[in-house]
Design a protein around this motif. Structure first.
Motif, mmCIF file in Angstrom:
data_model
loop_
_atom_site.group_PDB
_atom_site.id
_atom_site.type_symbol
_atom_site.label_atom_id
_atom_site.label_comp_id
_atom_site.label_asym_id
_atom_site.label_seq_id
_atom_site.Cartn_x
_atom_site.Cartn_y
_atom_site.Cartn_z
ATOM 1 N N PRO A 21 0.831 -1.210 0.000
ATOM 2 C CA PRO A 21 0.000 0.000 0.000
ATOM 3 C C PRO A 21 0.857 1.248 0.000
ATOM 4 C CG PRO A 21 -0.765 -1.572 1.649
ATOM 5 C CD PRO A 21 0.536 -2.097 1.099
ATOM 6 N N ARG A 50 -10.787 11.011 -4.047
ATOM 7 C CA ARG A 50 -11.279 9.761 -3.461
ATOM 8 C C ARG A 50 -10.235 9.146 -2.530
ATOM 9 N NH1 ARG A 50 -14.945 7.307 -0.884
ATOM 10 N NH2 ARG A 50 -15.143 5.097 -1.333
ATOM 11 N N VAL A 51 -8.959 9.253 -2.890
ATOM 12 C CA VAL A 51 -7.894 8.744 -2.025
ATOM 13 C C VAL A 51 -7.907 9.486 -0.690
ATOM 14 C CG1 VAL A 51 -5.375 8.682 -1.723
ATOM 15 C CG2 VAL A 51 -6.399 7.849 -3.835
ATOM 16 N N ARG A 52 -8.106 10.806 -0.739
ATOM 17 C CA ARG A 52 -8.212 11.578 0.512
ATOM 18 C C ARG A 52 -9.377 11.076 1.358
ATOM 19 N NH1 ARG A 52 -6.667 15.903 -2.744
ATOM 20 N NH2 ARG A 52 -8.812 16.534 -3.125
ATOM 21 N N LEU A 54 -10.761 8.042 1.303
ATOM 22 C CA LEU A 54 -10.433 6.709 1.832
ATOM 23 C C LEU A 54 -9.443 6.807 2.983
ATOM 24 C CD1 LEU A 54 -10.123 4.819 -1.561
ATOM 25 C CD2 LEU A 54 -11.891 4.442 0.164
ATOM 26 N N ASN A 55 -8.438 7.665 2.842
ATOM 27 C CA ASN A 55 -7.432 7.814 3.903
ATOM 28 C C ASN A 55 -8.000 8.464 5.157
ATOM 29 O OD1 ASN A 55 -5.386 6.578 2.453
ATOM 30 N ND2 ASN A 55 -4.643 8.501 1.591
ATOM 31 N N PRO A 60 -14.452 1.740 1.393
ATOM 32 C CA PRO A 60 -14.425 1.463 -0.041
ATOM 33 C C PRO A 60 -15.801 1.008 -0.526
ATOM 34 C CG PRO A 60 -12.597 0.376 1.068
ATOM 35 C CD PRO A 60 -13.500 0.913 2.127
ATOM 36 N N THR A 64 -12.268 -5.266 -1.409
ATOM 37 C CA THR A 64 -10.839 -4.973 -1.563
ATOM 38 C C THR A 64 -9.996 -6.152 -1.098
ATOM 39 O OG1 THR A 64 -10.703 -3.960 0.621
ATOM 40 C CG2 THR A 64 -11.176 -2.505 -1.239
ATOM 41 N N ALA A 70 -4.832 2.729 -1.776
ATOM 42 C CA ALA A 70 -5.994 3.617 -1.873
ATOM 43 C C ALA A 70 -6.234 4.066 -3.313
ATOM 44 C CB ALA A 70 -5.810 4.827 -0.956
ATOM 45 N N ILE A 73 -7.883 1.278 -5.227
ATOM 46 C CA ILE A 73 -9.296 1.192 -4.851
ATOM 47 C C ILE A 73 -10.090 2.265 -5.581
ATOM 48 C CG2 ILE A 73 -10.937 1.464 -2.933
ATOM 49 C CD1 ILE A 73 -8.709 0.257 -1.111
ATOM 50 N N ALA A 74 -9.596 3.497 -5.579
ATOM 51 C CA ALA A 74 -10.288 4.597 -6.241
ATOM 52 C C ALA A 74 -10.433 4.337 -7.738
ATOM 53 C CB ALA A 74 -9.538 5.910 -6.002
#
Length: 92
Positions: A21, A50-52, A54-55, A60, A64, A70, A73-74
């Motif tokens: 990751p 989207r990463v922001r 998820l973090n 999700p 996954t 991340a 996933i996005a």
């Protein structure tokens, strides 16, 4: 032995592992997502937003695997149609 400046990266350094990751995105996912969101700048902004999310703890929208970062996933969410770009009408 000559010293190498700090800003030079040697070719024999280890490459990032796509299974870890936080490493680079998988290029096949980027290619598939770019067929859906054709503007590269829009795709970058959509993925980074989207990463922001998820973090910061958002769940999700797809199943996954532990090997997915991340960004992966996005991108997969975009490919599977779980995230769509909605253009706002321009107001004058």
């Amino acid at each position: 032995m000559p010293t190498v400046p700090e800003n030079v990266i040697s070719f024999d350094q280890a490459r990032p592992n796509p299974r870890i990751p936080g490493s680079t995105m998988k290029s096949d996912l980027v290619e598939q997502a770019s067929e859906i969101v054709t503007d590269p700048l829009v795709l970058i902004n959509l993925v980074s937003q989207r990463v922001r999310q998820l973090n910061s703890g958002r769940s999700p929208l797809i199943p996954t695997r532990p090997s997915m970062g991340a960004a992966d996933i996005a991108l997969t969410e975009i490919i599977e149609g779980k995230i769509k770009l909605i253009e706002k009408p321009m107001t004058i």
